[in-house]
Design an enzyme around this catalytic site. Structure first.
Site, mmCIF file in Angstrom:
data_model
loop_
_atom_site.group_PDB
_atom_site.id
_atom_site.type_symbol
_atom_site.label_atom_id
_atom_site.label_comp_id
_atom_site.label_asym_id
_atom_site.label_seq_id
_atom_site.Cartn_x
_atom_site.Cartn_y
_atom_site.Cartn_z
ATOM 1 C CB THR A 87 0.304 -0.843 5.906
ATOM 2 O OG1 THR A 87 -0.695 -1.855 5.759
ATOM 3 C CG2 THR A 87 0.915 -0.608 4.539
ATOM 4 C CB THR A 88 0.738 -5.792 8.524
ATOM 5 O OG1 THR A 88 1.643 -5.263 9.498
ATOM 6 C CG2 THR A 88 0.928 -7.293 8.516
ATOM 7 C CG HIS A 89 -2.845 -3.470 5.104
ATOM 8 N ND1 HIS A 89 -3.345 -2.199 5.250
ATOM 9 C CD2 HIS A 89 -3.062 -4.077 6.300
ATOM 10 C CE1 HIS A 89 -3.838 -2.040 6.463
ATOM 11 N NE2 HIS A 89 -3.680 -3.161 7.127
ATOM 12 C CB VAL A 90 2.212 -7.792 1.861
ATOM 13 C CG1 VAL A 90 3.323 -6.800 2.089
ATOM 14 C CG2 VAL A 90 2.129 -8.754 3.023
ATOM 15 C CD GLN A 131 -3.225 -0.772 2.005
ATOM 16 O OE1 GLN A 131 -2.830 -0.811 3.164
ATOM 17 N NE2 GLN A 131 -4.502 -0.776 1.691
#
Lengths: 241, 586
Positions: free
Chosen positions: B515-518, B348
């Site tokens: 962010t951990t949103h991979v 992101q």
């Protein structure tokens, strides 16, 4: 009143004797640091509980370092009195220093900074390598080890290291300071006092961080946009243990 | 020699959120489910109890709940031509370990994505023409529609007690909610969280510019809540120890509170902890997964666990890696644009502007993980992209989620990093500052992908997963544009001091948490030439193998990714009930 004179700590006496016997310049700084703490220090300073990781030379360096980065002022006592050197010692001597959770398999190649540190050293080993290198730079510049510099000289040297203006052949001092020393300094100031730094929650008081246990469901409404009354009286893990 | 165990019906790799949701559906029909999870049960440890839960150094700074990088890190190169490096201590994103996975330490922001997100290619092509999507951007439709996912979104929100303000109730726009929201069949099960002071300031400024701010949806429980399964949440205490922590008050919707305790009571459910999966046994001839191999971390012994159905429900990265390790599906090759496994890897694009107010009390420690105030005007394709030179956008909001003092102290630019002046700035601004942020989309790029890195191995001797990733031209342009919008809102707040207004720039920096949103790596889709799994999450090359989680997203949107992957997991649970009765391509 205790039997022992509180102004004469055994460690201080030992260090004085050691300095006198060996003429060891390296321990002089430690003596000075301990002297300055004992003489006229306010009651609210961290008790010295011994170093488990640092030898006397390393302790002298770190005590000078934290006293430069955290001088005694209207906000806090000096770094040693806030327990910051003890925090460094405990962290580097413990799991963090030994590289817990860090991938330490080769091969080893230096990459761009965004890849993070690419070094086979554990944080404890890297700390010592950098410390020695910083002392070498100090010797080159001032013919004195770091702990014997004036606060202004030491501060300037740290700024030059931070800005990567000084490097030695063996180690990137900028990366040493920015990726290891500086994070430890911040953690020493702001983590729970049970780790040895932030003595008496002095940095939390400085910020107005109320600490624990933080059941704020009512506060959230009552103090939205207003000063929080407990901000000056923080509570730590030990207060609830 | 690995011992072969008795066959099980459904074996799920990874004991996190998706496994819990899939198992909820299956075990309700008495279908046998075995979950293999390499971590532990956190419910009775120091991480879940007062006062030790409130330890920033242990759980956040030292990553006490996260994947152990000494065992299994990832490597990275920014471009295909560069050498790769193992990330020896990852800070940019934080996968979890243990029963409940990363959803134990999430902060609960529970979005549904835009109605058009699952049909994103169709959306851009129909609005701007076929040539609008650049050739290097493999933006694809998901093969599932928002309408098909909606009942599962609704169910997930009820199960996790999501708090929020409806913006679109069955097609009617609701005041106070997100006017860009897809139609909802029901209100959120709980009323919104209390707004923060930062949120109030943001709200006024956004409204003064004509935008429509609303409370971000969150699985932080507004009050005492009982879900349809009879599982309970306590009231959120706004303690500021949410993301990166386990909620000791059980007020955050997490699998270890709402799913696993219930599942452990069901006869058809078993979870094996400290079971590290090494691979999926694949019969290429028969095009079937026959089971999985794992190490029991207590004894060190290796086992083969045969299964009728295998589900990969691990974190994004592990789902992709397991397929690559056993050669299931053709690995993606960016040179020839062929193959599928590892493609559409996205992250992101985050940016923000700090604002400082001498006379406003922000009190950042009065916060939950989900107390956000947001506008959606500049997200994805909610605005006209004609002539802008980029696709995508970001949600813009203000929040404080914590005042944890090691990491959460904004000071004005130019402040020294130590000394009395540094202390003075911290003392002056700690309670008086916040960040106005954008959570920007990240659309796929041909050159961003995952593959195996044979130069480095993990603790089990297996190759690391390699990321080839950077923020490419589209994301950089988008971030610059969206960040100017943040700047305008920040300016309207009339702060005493305002930070710089700069979008995200390359290169991707693993040292900084973003962010951990991979997402991506095993994208879903209707076309096997561009996807790893079908719209029913069924592997194209192994009919009894399913993949669920953010790894199936073909792109990443400007929202937290948990909502859609939870909806897809519940839907997969229902699909597997049907598959168990009659195995076939769904």
């Amino acid at each position: 009143m205790s039997i022992e004179d509180p102004g004469k700590s055994p460690r201080r006496e030992f260090l004085k004797q050691a300095a006198a016997l060996a003429g060891a310049a390296a321990v002089a700084g430690t003596v000075a640091a301990v002297e300055s703490r004992a003489a006229g220090a306010p009651a609210e300073t961290a008790p010295f509980e011994g170093y488990e990781f640092f030898g006397p030379d390393e302790a002298a360096f770190v005590e000078a370092l934290v006293n430069v980065m955290c001088p005694a002022d209207q906000y806090t006592p000096n770094g040693v009195d806030c327990g910051l050197a003890t925090f460094f010692d405990r962290q580097l001597g413990g799991a963090f220093g030994q590289g817990k959770g860090r991938y330490l398999r080769g091969p080893w190649n230096q990459g761009p900074p965004e890849m993070g540190l690419q070094s086979p050293l554990t944080p404890a080993q890297f700390f010592k390598v950098g410390l020695n290198a910083a002392n070498e730079v100090s010797m080159q510049r001032h013919s004195k080890p770091f702990e014997q510099l004036s606060p202004a000289q030491a501060n300037l040297l740290l700024h030059d290291i931070q800005d990567e203006h000084v490097n030695t052949d063996s180690v990137s001092l900028g990366s040493w300071f920015n990726s290891l020393v500086y994070p430890l300094f911040v953690q020493a100031c702001f983590s729970d006092p049970m780790y040895g730094g932030n003595y008496n929650k002095v940095f939390w008081k400085m910020l107005g961080y109320p600490g624990l246990p933080a059941t704020h469901a009512l506060d959230m409404v009552q103090y939205r946009g207003k000063p929080y009354p407990q901000a000056g009286n923080p509570k730590s893990i030990l207060d609830f243990s | 020699m690995a011992k072969t165990l008795p066959k099980r019906s459904v074996v799920i790799v990874g004991g996190g959120l998706t496994a819990g949701l899939v198992a909820r559906q299956l075990t309700a029909q008495n279908i046998d489910v075995l979950v293999l999870e390499r971590g532990v049960d956190h419910r009775h440890g120091a991480e879940s109890r007062l006062p030790t839960q409130r330890d920033e150094l242990r759980w956040s700074t030292r990553q006490g709940l996260m994947q152990d990088w000494s065992v299994q890190p990832y490597s990275l190169r920014h471009n295909r031509r560069d050498p790769s490096y193992p990330i020896r201590w990852m800070s940019a994103f934080l996968p979890g370990e243990g029963m409940g996975g990363a959803a134990n330490h999430w902060n609960g922001q529970s979005w549904r994505w835009s109605e058009y997100d699952p049909a994103i290619r169709t959306r851009y092509e129909s609005r701007y023409g076929k040539a609008f999507i650049p050739a290097n951007m493999p933006l694809r439709d998901w093969g599932v529609s928002y309408a098909q996912m909606e009942p599962y979104h609704d169910l997930f929100e009820k199960l996790f007690g999501v708090a929020g303000q409806a913006g679109n109730l069955r097609g009617t726009i609701q005041p106070g909610g997100n006017p860009f929201e897809g139609p909802r069949s029901n209100e959120y099960p709980q009323k919104p969280l209390e707004i923060t002071e930062a949120g109030s300031i943001f709200k006024s400024a956004a409204q003064s510019l004509g935008f429509k701010p609303f409370p971000g949806p969150a699985a932080n429980s507004t009050g005492a809540y009982t879900n349809p399964d009879g599982q309970k949440l306590g009231q959120c205490q706004y303690c500021g120890h949410c993301e990166r922590f386990i909620c000791e008050a059980q007020a955050k919707g997490t699998p270890e509170v709402l799913l696993y305790p219930m599942l452990l009571q069901r006869k058809s459910f078993e979870i094996r902890l400290r079971a590290h999966v090494l691979g999926v046994n694949y019969d290429a001839q028969a095009k079937r997964a026959t089971g999985v191999r794992y190490v029991d971390l207590v004894t060190g012994k290796e086992y083969v666990q045969p299964a009728d159905v295998v589900v990969l429900g691990a974190f994004t990265m592990t789902n992709t890696r397991l397929l690559l390790l056993d050669g299931i599906g053709k690995p993606y090759d960016p040179g020839t644009q062929t193959g599928v496994v590892g493609r559409n890897f996205c992250y992101q694009t985050l940016s923000g502007v700090d604002v400082f107010f001498k006379d406003r009390w922000i009190n950042p420690f009065l916060a939950s993980g989900g107390t956000t105030t947001v506008i959606d005007e500049f997200n994805n394709d909610n605005f006209d992209h004609s002539g802008l030179g980029f696709l995508g956008g970001g949600s813009i909001g203000a929040s404080v989620t914590n005042g944890r003092p090691i990491a959460s102290r904004a000071v004005p630019a130019g402040t020294p990093r130590w000394g009395t002046e540094w202390k003075a700035a911290n003392a002056a601004w700690y309670a008086h500052a916040f960040n106005v942020w954008a959570q920007g989309s990240c659309y796929p790029d041909r050159e961003n992908f995952l593959d195996l890195d044979h130069a480095y191995t993990d603790a089990y001797g297996q190759p690391l997963l390699r990321m080839t990733f950077d923020f490419r031209d589209n994301e950089v342009k988008m971030s610059h544009w969206v960040t100017q919008k943040i700047g305008a809102i920040a300016k309207a707040m009339r702060p005493d001091i305002m930070g710089s207004v700069e979008g995200l720039k390359p290169s991707f920096d693993t040292r900084v948490y973003q962010t951990t949103h991979v997402t991506g790596g095993t994208p879903m889709g209707a076309d096997p030439a561009h996807s790893v799994v079908s719209p029913h999450l069924q592997h194209w090359d192994a009919q009894n193998l399913f993949v669920v989680g953010a790894s199936v997203y073909p792109h990443n949107s400007g929202f937290n990714p948990t909502g859609p992957l939870a909806a897809l997991a519940l839907r997969l649970g229902d699909d597997l009930i049907s598959y168990a009765k009659r195995p076939r391509m769904l």
